[in-house]
Design a protein around this motif. Structure first.
Motif, PDB file in Angstrom:
ATOM      1  N   ILE A 126       4.642  16.003   3.718  1.00  0.00           N
ATOM      2  CA  ILE A 126       3.794  15.838   4.771  1.00  0.00           C
ATOM      3  C   ILE A 126       2.336  15.202   4.533  1.00  0.00           C
ATOM      4  CG2 ILE A 126       2.170  17.386   6.081  1.00  0.00           C
ATOM      5  CD1 ILE A 126       4.530  19.527   5.867  1.00  0.00           C
ATOM      6  N   THR A 127       1.977  15.112   3.305  1.00  0.00           N
ATOM      7  CA  THR A 127       0.574  14.546   2.996  1.00  0.00           C
ATOM      8  C   THR A 127       0.886  12.951   2.876  1.00  0.00           C
ATOM      9  OG1 THR A 127      -0.165  16.417   1.677  1.00  0.00           O
ATOM     10  CG2 THR A 127      -0.918  14.348   1.099  1.00  0.00           C
ATOM     11  N   GLU A 128       2.311  12.739   2.308  1.00  0.00           N
ATOM     12  CA  GLU A 128       2.325  11.218   2.124  1.00  0.00           C
ATOM     13  C   GLU A 128       2.676  10.508   3.421  1.00  0.00           C
ATOM     14  OE1 GLU A 128       3.207   7.534   0.353  1.00  0.00           O
ATOM     15  OE2 GLU A 128       2.084   9.415  -0.406  1.00  0.00           O
ATOM     16  N   ALA A 129       3.419  11.434   4.510  1.00  0.00           N
ATOM     17  CA  ALA A 129       3.561  10.649   5.663  1.00  0.00           C
ATOM     18  C   ALA A 129       2.286  10.906   6.452  1.00  0.00           C
ATOM     19  CB  ALA A 129       4.452  11.952   6.655  1.00  0.00           C
ATOM     20  N   GLY A 130       1.158  11.487   6.200  1.00  0.00           N
ATOM     21  CA  GLY A 130      -0.116  11.329   7.000  1.00  0.00           C
ATOM     22  C   GLY A 130      -0.727  10.314   6.091  1.00  0.00           C
ATOM     23  N   ARG A 131      -0.528   9.790   4.881  1.00  0.00           N
ATOM     24  CA  ARG A 131      -1.173   8.571   4.367  1.00  0.00           C
ATOM     25  C   ARG A 131      -0.651   7.415   4.989  1.00  0.00           C
ATOM     26  NH1 ARG A 131      -0.548   4.966   0.272  1.00  0.00           N
ATOM     27  NH2 ARG A 131       1.513   5.618  -0.131  1.00  0.00           N
ATOM     28  N   LEU A 132       0.743   7.438   4.930  1.00  0.00           N
ATOM     29  CA  LEU A 132       1.413   6.225   5.577  1.00  0.00           C
ATOM     30  C   LEU A 132       0.959   6.057   7.098  1.00  0.00           C
ATOM     31  CD1 LEU A 132       4.846   7.176   3.822  1.00  0.00           C
ATOM     32  CD2 LEU A 132       3.244   5.247   3.116  1.00  0.00           C
ATOM     33  N   THR A 133       0.837   7.058   7.893  1.00  0.00           N
ATOM     34  CA  THR A 133       0.460   6.989   9.238  1.00  0.00           C
ATOM     35  C   THR A 133      -0.962   6.496   9.138  1.00  0.00           C
ATOM     36  OG1 THR A 133       1.695   9.018   9.898  1.00  0.00           O
ATOM     37  CG2 THR A 133      -0.077   8.439  11.317  1.00  0.00           C
ATOM     38  N   GLU A 134      -1.846   6.596   8.370  1.00  0.00           N
ATOM     39  CA  GLU A 134      -3.345   5.964   8.255  1.00  0.00           C
ATOM     40  C   GLU A 134      -3.069   4.469   8.129  1.00  0.00           C
ATOM     41  OE1 GLU A 134      -5.702   8.132   5.548  1.00  0.00           O
ATOM     42  OE2 GLU A 134      -5.468   9.846   6.879  1.00  0.00           O
ATOM     43  N   LEU A 135      -1.955   4.039   7.362  1.00  0.00           N
ATOM     44  CA  LEU A 135      -1.692   2.523   6.979  1.00  0.00           C
ATOM     45  C   LEU A 135      -1.068   1.661   8.035  1.00  0.00           C
ATOM     46  CD1 LEU A 135      -0.247   3.161   3.313  1.00  0.00           C
ATOM     47  CD2 LEU A 135      -2.586   2.301   4.202  1.00  0.00           C
TER      48      LEU A 135
ATOM     49  N   ASP B 170       0.732  -1.219  -0.098  1.00  0.00           N
ATOM     50  CA  ASP B 170       0.000  -0.104   0.161  1.00  0.00           C
ATOM     51  C   ASP B 170       0.803   1.288   0.107  1.00  0.00           C
ATOM     52  OD1 ASP B 170      -2.298  -1.514  -0.093  1.00  0.00           O
ATOM     53  OD2 ASP B 170      -2.497  -1.235   2.221  1.00  0.00           O
ATOM     54  N   ALA B 171       1.834   1.345   0.917  1.00  0.00           N
ATOM     55  CA  ALA B 171       2.765   2.472   0.828  1.00  0.00           C
ATOM     56  C   ALA B 171       3.514   2.928  -0.349  1.00  0.00           C
ATOM     57  CB  ALA B 171       3.974   2.225   1.750  1.00  0.00           C
ATOM     58  N   LEU B 172       3.791   1.789  -1.079  1.00  0.00           N
ATOM     59  CA  LEU B 172       4.505   1.881  -2.403  1.00  0.00           C
ATOM     60  C   LEU B 172       3.964   2.075  -3.655  1.00  0.00           C
ATOM     61  CD1 LEU B 172       8.075  -0.048  -1.486  1.00  0.00           C
ATOM     62  CD2 LEU B 172       7.639   2.503  -1.235  1.00  0.00           C
ATOM     63  N   HIS B 173       2.602   1.568  -3.543  1.00  0.00           N
ATOM     64  CA  HIS B 173       1.748   1.368  -4.522  1.00  0.00           C
ATOM     65  C   HIS B 173       2.147   0.417  -5.507  1.00  0.00           C
ATOM     66  CE1 HIS B 173      -0.555   5.150  -3.825  1.00  0.00           C
ATOM     67  NE2 HIS B 173       0.917   5.692  -3.538  1.00  0.00           N
TER      68      HIS B 173
END
Length: 147
Positions: free
Chosen positions: A109-118, A23-26
């Protein structure tokens, strides 16, 4: 001719960590070999004991450009900082050099937020020469950077 590589990550739960990184790397979980409709069918056909079915997993880039990443179960827990880690290049500096520093930082920052959700967690932020880098940990505390 350059050689291809595979990145190997030691972990306690290969399936969980593989799904996080897919998920993190698509990426995607690697398909079973040709002729098998599932990994279970492949493992059964090769007489792999069922208690060994979860000892490894792998993810691949659907476009075939990035390296295969292999996750292997190990008995010991992570105890110190990684000697090797992955960097996720969310700022797109190399592919979008015209983007402003603010735009690049917002992408990070947006990507770090997405990864936190994962399931990742932020460890710390560092800024050097106007470039933001967020150091994070995956669900098993393996460090990686979002830059």
């Amino acid at each position: 001719m350059a050689l291809s590589i595979q990145v190997v990550i030691d972990c306690a739960d290969p399936d969980k960590v593989a799904h996080f990184w897919a998920d993190a790397l698509h990426y995607k979980i690697q398909d079973p070999p040709t002729g098998y409709d599932s990994w279970e069918a492949f493992l059964q056909a090769h007489h792999v004991p069922e208690d060994q079915w979860t000892r490894a997993s792998a993810i691949v880039d659907p476009a075939g450009k990035g390296p295969r990443i292999f996750f292997q179960r190990v008995p010991e827990a992570k105890t110190v900082k990684n000697r090797v880690h992955l960097d996720i290049n969310a700022s797109q500096l190399a592919t979008d050099p015209a983007a402003s520093q603010a735009e690049r930082q917002q992408r990070i920052i947006t990507e770090a937020g997405r990864l936190t959700e994962l399931g990742a967690r932020e460890l710390y932020r560092m800024e050097e020469f106007g470039n933001l880098c967020i150091t994070m940990a995956d669900p098993e505390n393996n460090e990686f950077c979002v830059q």
